[in-house]
Design an enzyme around this catalytic site. Structure first.
Site, short mmCIF file in Angstrom:
data_model
loop_
_atom_site.label_atom_id
_atom_site.label_comp_id
_atom_site.label_asym_id
_atom_site.label_seq_id
_atom_site.Cartn_x
_atom_site.Cartn_y
_atom_site.Cartn_z
N GLY A 129 9.08 -0.15 -1.43
CA GLY A 129 9.71 -1.19 -0.60
C GLY A 129 9.48 -2.58 -1.15
N GLY A 131 7.68 -5.35 -1.37
CA GLY A 131 6.32 -5.75 -1.02
C GLY A 131 6.11 -7.24 -1.19
N ASP A 164 -0.76 -8.89 -2.03
CA ASP A 164 -0.67 -10.13 -1.26
C ASP A 164 0.75 -10.66 -1.04
OD1 ASP A 164 -0.07 -10.89 -3.80
OD2 ASP A 164 -1.80 -12.22 -4.06
N ASP A 299 12.56 2.66 -8.81
CA ASP A 299 12.67 1.55 -7.86
C ASP A 299 13.10 0.27 -8.57
OD1 ASP A 299 9.92 2.06 -8.89
OD2 ASP A 299 9.52 0.09 -8.04
P1 AMP Z 1 7.04 -3.58 -9.50
O1 AMP Z 1 6.09 -2.92 -10.45
O2 AMP Z 1 7.04 -5.07 -9.57
O3 AMP Z 1 8.40 -3.02 -9.56
O4 AMP Z 1 6.48 -3.28 -8.02
C1 AMP Z 1 6.26 -1.98 -7.53
C2 AMP Z 1 5.97 -2.05 -6.06
O5 AMP Z 1 4.79 -2.85 -5.83
C3 AMP Z 1 7.06 -2.68 -5.21
O6 AMP Z 1 7.07 -2.03 -3.97
C4 AMP Z 1 6.60 -4.11 -5.07
O7 AMP Z 1 7.13 -4.73 -3.93
C5 AMP Z 1 5.09 -3.92 -4.96
N1 AMP Z 1 4.36 -5.12 -5.38
C6 AMP Z 1 4.19 -5.59 -6.64
N2 AMP Z 1 3.46 -6.71 -6.64
C7 AMP Z 1 3.16 -6.99 -5.35
C8 AMP Z 1 2.43 -8.02 -4.67
N3 AMP Z 1 1.86 -9.02 -5.33
N4 AMP Z 1 2.36 -7.96 -3.32
C9 AMP Z 1 2.93 -6.96 -2.63
N5 AMP Z 1 3.61 -5.96 -3.19
C10 AMP Z 1 3.73 -5.96 -4.54
MG MG Z 2 10.00 -3.38 -8.64
#
Ligand code: AMP
Ligand code: MG
Length: 551
Positions: A129, A131, A164, A299
């Site tokens: 989701g 995040g 965060d 995702d």
């Molecule tokens: P990503 O690797 O950036 O595609 O992120 C994978 C998942 O981790 C997704 O659900 C993002 O929303 C969540 N996510 C990555 N960084 C953060 C953060 N600093 N705070 C909250 N959720 C995060």
């Molecule tokens: Mg992502």
């Protein structure tokens, strides 16, 4: 003169319907027309707190950006601002920084975080989701185009898990610049409207090695017709919520693929086929410009075939199909440059698995997956032939191409500079002994050059004979090659230099790179230094050759 709604309650989430009752401010920001179909047409989460949770039976959760201490607009993309419907006056106002720093909403905005899952590094990861991303709403501009605005780094959501919800300046600069660079390179991508610094620190352990430190925080507003990912479908299938999966598929088709016609089931087939085809086209472009996404989890795959989620991505300097910029992926190199076409196909297979309950048989899904392969192969062959200046892509050309890629790897040659130099070679070729000089400063390793330089020169002679024999003529060939072989790409070390400077408060190189990357196929003599191969110092510097998911 229009209203901005200030977000007054810091440090915790406020559902958007509560936000709407908060203090209104009069501002100079132009009115935008919002038509928020994701939240109006799809079921939302019944809970509105920020509590981290599994969200069932819903596609989104109402959220609100968490206000920051001192939002300041560090950079913005003029074309994107105009496309969305903002004026120069809007962009210059403090309200603009307030809105895109998460301290205020424009009337009509309904912030939400989407619920999706994903396969990460080959394994089903369950609910992920948004995040730290938050969609603010869907603008319909004067031309009738739908542009969804999405903040990245605006605070926690129910999907933030243990993190965060924030983003650091270095990653935000990388996402901001690369989105725009990719667009101007002609690669399908989400766009970037703004880069706002928050005036707040964000704690990060850059290489997950116990050295956490505070870094400046920032928020990018990215813009796309849709932010729907493969994972939005996967999570509904994984939960066996077939009714909602069906609704979501038909919503996606209606909103994001309105040109598809036929019966409901015909449209579903045409839609998945289109997803396979646009994904293939996107990957062909990545291979053309030397882009390595770095985290091709499902995702991070856009349903529109857009490049999305710029994290530990990188650009090839020396041609090396085994290279990945992502240190988190260093051991298996799942997302290495040369593997991207196969990974995209694997990801499409996961999407097909998720969609299976909507189809009577697997046949149409199999056929669509076959289209991925067919479109990728045909377009990749044609693209590669054009990079080399060929007018055809037969056996002779394919052999020359295969030999060239082996030599580029063995001789440690810069990918971007090589093709650009090839395009500059006229119909007259000097003696064999000086042929390599035509390439300029494209070599990274003296011993590799010594070992393979002669073979490369000899290849160039054969390439040249073939190309001159084609009879196209230098000027036409040069124009055709230069249109697919960029002079400027957002090399990792360039972005890092801009980041280092911006961290001291000087955004000038961010602005300059944004400008240079607006015309990546043009020779810009005043910016010749930004076309140079990776300097020695950048070889093992963090951010220049290796990056982690931490951002
Ligand atoms: P990503 O690797 O950036 O595609 O992120 C994978 C998942 O981790 C997704 O659900 C993002 O929303 C969540 N996510 C990555 N960084 C953060 C953060 N600093 N705070 C909250 N959720 C995060
Ligand atoms: Mg992502």
């Amino acid at each position: 003169m229009f209203r901005v709604i200030a977000l007054g309650a810091p440090q915790h989430l406020v559902p958007y319907h509560a936000v709407a009752s908060m203090t209104d401010l009069i501002t100079n920001v132009s009115a935008l027309t919002f038509d928020n179909r994701f939240v109006s047409d799809l079921p939302g989460d019944t809970e509105t707190s920020e509590r981290r949770r599994q969200v069932l039976g819903a596609c989104w959760s109402a959220v609100a950006p968490t206000p920051v201490a001192a939002p300041h607009l560090m950079a913005y993309a003029h074309e994107v601002a105009v496309m969305v419907g903002f004026t120069e006056v809007d962009v210059a106002s403090q309200q603009f920084a307030d809105v895109f720093g998460g301290n205020a909403l424009l009337p009509g905005m309904q912030p939400y975080a989407a619920c999706y899952g994903g396969h990460q590094f080959g394994n089903w990861a369950g609910q992920l989701g948004d995040g730290r991303a938050m969609s603010l709403g869907e603008v319909v501009n004067a031309r009738g185009e739908r542009w969804e605005l999405q903040l990245k780094g605006a605070g926690p959501t129910p999907y933030s898990r243990t993190a965060d919800g924030r983003a650091v300046l270095r990653s935000s600069i990388r996402e901001f610049l690369c989105s725009e660079a990719m667009y101007h390179l002609g690669v399908p991508t989400t766009r970037a409207l703004s880069l706002v610094t928050t005036g707040e620190p964000v704690l990060r352990d850059m290489f997950y090695n116990g050295n956490a430190r505070d870094e400046p925080g920032a928020i990018v507003c990215r813009v796309a017709p849709s932010f729907i990912r493969f994972g939005n479908f996967e999570i509904l299938a994984a939960r066996n919520d077939i009714a909602l999966l069906t609704q979501f598929v038909d919503f996606t088709i209606a909103r994001d693929f309105p040109h598809l016609t036929g019966t409901v089931s015909e449209r579903r087939v045409a839609w998945f086929t289109a997803v396979c085809e646009t994904t293939a086209v996107m990957i062909v472009h990545w291979m053309r410009v030397g882009f390595v996404h770095g985290v091709m989890n499902t995702d991070n795959m856009s349903i529109l075939g857009l490049t999305i989620d710029y994290g530990p991505y990188g650009w090839l300097d020396n041609f090396d199909p085994t290279w990945t910029p992502n240190t988190t992926d260093a051991s298996s190199r799942r997302y290495r440059f040369g593997q991207q076409p196969a990974v995209a196909q694997w990801n499409l297979m996961r999407l097909a698995d998720a969609l299976r309950p909507l189809f009577d048989s697997t046949a149409p899904l199999q056929d669509a997956l076959a289209r991925y392969h067919a479109v990728y192969t045909a377009q990749h062959d044609a693209m590669t032939a054009t990079k080399f200046g060929f007018l055809a892509s037969g056996d002779v050309e394919q052999t020359l191409i295969r030999e060239a890629f082996t030599l580029l790897f063995d001789a440690n040659v810069d990918y971007t500079l090589f093709f650009r130099a090839l395009g500059e070679i006229s119909d007259a070729l000097p003696e064999l002994s000086s042929t390599l000089l035509l390439l300029g400063d494209v070599f990274y390793d003296e011993s590799a050059l010594l070992a393979h330089g002669d073979a490369l020169a000899e290849w160039m002679v054969r390439w040249h004979v073939h190309i001159v024999h084609g009879g196209e003529g230098f000027a036409a060939r040069r124009a055709r090659m230069h249109a697919v072989n960029p002079r400027y790409v957002l090399r990792n070390y360039l972005a890092q230099q801009a980041i280092d400077l911006a961290t001291t408060g000087d955004a000038s190189m961010v602005q300059t790179l944004l400008e240079v990357m607006r015309h990546p196929y043009e020779d810009q003599p005043q910016y010749a230094q930004f076309a140079a191969k990776r300097p020695e110092w950048a070889m093992n510097k963090a951010g220049c050759s290796m990056l982690s998911c931490s951002s």
